[in-house]
Each structure stands twice: as C-alpha cells, then as structure tokens.
Design a protein around this motif. Structure first.
Motif, PDB file in Angstrom:
ATOM      1  N   ASP A  78      -3.628   3.668  -5.028  1.00 46.25           N
ATOM      2  CA  ASP A  78      -4.161   4.916  -4.480  1.00 46.25           C
ATOM      3  C   ASP A  78      -3.596   6.093  -5.278  1.00 46.25           C
ATOM      4  N   TYR A  82     -13.164   2.441  -7.427  1.00 50.37           N
ATOM      5  CA  TYR A  82     -12.789   3.722  -6.827  1.00 50.37           C
ATOM      6  C   TYR A  82     -14.031   4.556  -6.555  1.00 50.37           C
ATOM      7  N   HIS A 139       0.822  -1.214   0.000  1.00 48.82           N
ATOM      8  CA  HIS A 139       0.000   0.000   0.000  1.00 48.82           C
ATOM      9  C   HIS A 139       0.857   1.267   0.000  1.00 48.82           C
ATOM     10  N   ALA A 188     -10.346   7.683  -4.831  1.00 45.98           N
ATOM     11  CA  ALA A 188      -9.998   6.950  -3.611  1.00 45.98           C
ATOM     12  C   ALA A 188     -10.312   5.473  -3.838  1.00 45.98           C
TER      13      ALA A 188
END
Length: 182
Positions: A129, A82, A23, A122
């Motif tokens: 991201d 998203y 991430h 998002a």
C-alpha cells in the motif's frame, strides 16, 4: 486431547494476526518528523515496503510539444494490481490513462504554468500500500522564431531568358543565431 473448536479458532486467530502484520508493516515506520522523502524511502526499502516511481517529483514540458510520463509502483517485483486516484490540475492538452499496473499523463500542453497534482495508488491485490505522492509539471512556452532573410527582402534578382535560375535564400533565427534554414 484437543477439542476441534479450540484448534480451529486458534489457527484462525494466528492467521488473522499474521495477515494484519503483513499489511500494517508498510505504515509502522519509526521516523523523526523531519525525515526526508529519501530517508523514508530507504527505511521503507529495509522494511520490504513499496513506493511510487519515478522518484522525481517535478517534470518539465513545452507548449505544443509531445509529453508523456508513466508512474508505476515498485512492489519488489510482485506485480500487484492497483487503482490510481488522481487529484489536482493538469494543463490543457494533457490527459490521463491508467491500467492495473501504471498511470500515464500524456499529450501536448497548450498553456504555460506550474501544475500540481497528487497520485495515490490503492492496492487491488496484495498487501503493498504505497503512500500518495505530490508532483508538479512546469510547462514552458514554445520556442520562438524571429527570422531574418538573406538576401534581404527588396533584393532584385537577374535571370536570363532560356536559362535555369537558382537563388538560395536563408532564414536565420535571431533568438538562436546558430540556426539557419535554407
């Protein structure tokens, strides 16, 4: 020889650190403060990151004409979902809609000017991201038409009773003399 509690805790710690690395890799680019958007994108591509497309940040529209621009995330074909946060302004006549994979601005603008906005995707699924992007729509006035008629007004036409009368009238746009309507 291994204790059940220690093995489980060790595996859990290893899994959590792997997920954190995946991430956070999108946000750990070592770029100079003067890096351009293209340099950042190229660096992100090498890191396996994702980004908002199109890469163009300025769009042109015309009052009264249909406009549509769709934004998607290039996530390397992973097709994650998203949500798209929109902030800024749009000209009257344009609207927005979004799905789990795209954000669209559409309609027919009714006012001229420059309108700035930001789209911030998002992630709902997946580790991708992308960064928020700033955009601008410049709305130009509608083309004008200032016609002249040929033959000019006040011209008398002669017709004979009992015969078919035909007269061609042409209008030429003075702002674009190569355009003639008949």
């Amino acid at each position: 020889m291994f204790r059940k509690g220690l093995v489980s805790a060790g595996i859990l710690l290893l899994l959590l650190s792997s997920l954190a690395t995946v991430h956070s890799r999108n946000h750990s680019l070592d770029l100079p403060p003067t890096a351009t958007k293209t340099e950042a994108k190229n660096s992100m591509d090498r890191e396996g990151a994702c980004f908002l497309i199109p890469s163009s940040t300025s769009f042109s529209a015309t009052v009264g004409m249909s406009f549509s621009q769709t934004f998607t995330v290039d996530d390397g074909g992973m097709n994650f979902d998203y949500s798209f946060d929109f902030s800024g302004s749009l000209p009257a006549g344009l609207m927005t809609s979004s799905t789990a994979t795209s954000f669209t601005i559409f309609g027919s603008p009714t006012e001229t000017g420059s309108f700035s906005f930001t789209i911030d995707p998002a992630p709902l699924t997946g580790p991708c991201d992308p960064l928020a992007e700033n955009y601008m729509i410049v709305v130009n006035p509608a083309p004008s038409c200032d016609p002249t008629l040929s033959p000019s007004s006040g011209t008398n036409f002669v017709a004979t009773e009992g015969t078919t009368f035909t007269q061609t009238i042409a209008a030429t746009d003075l702002n674009n003399p190569s355009t003639t309507f008949t």
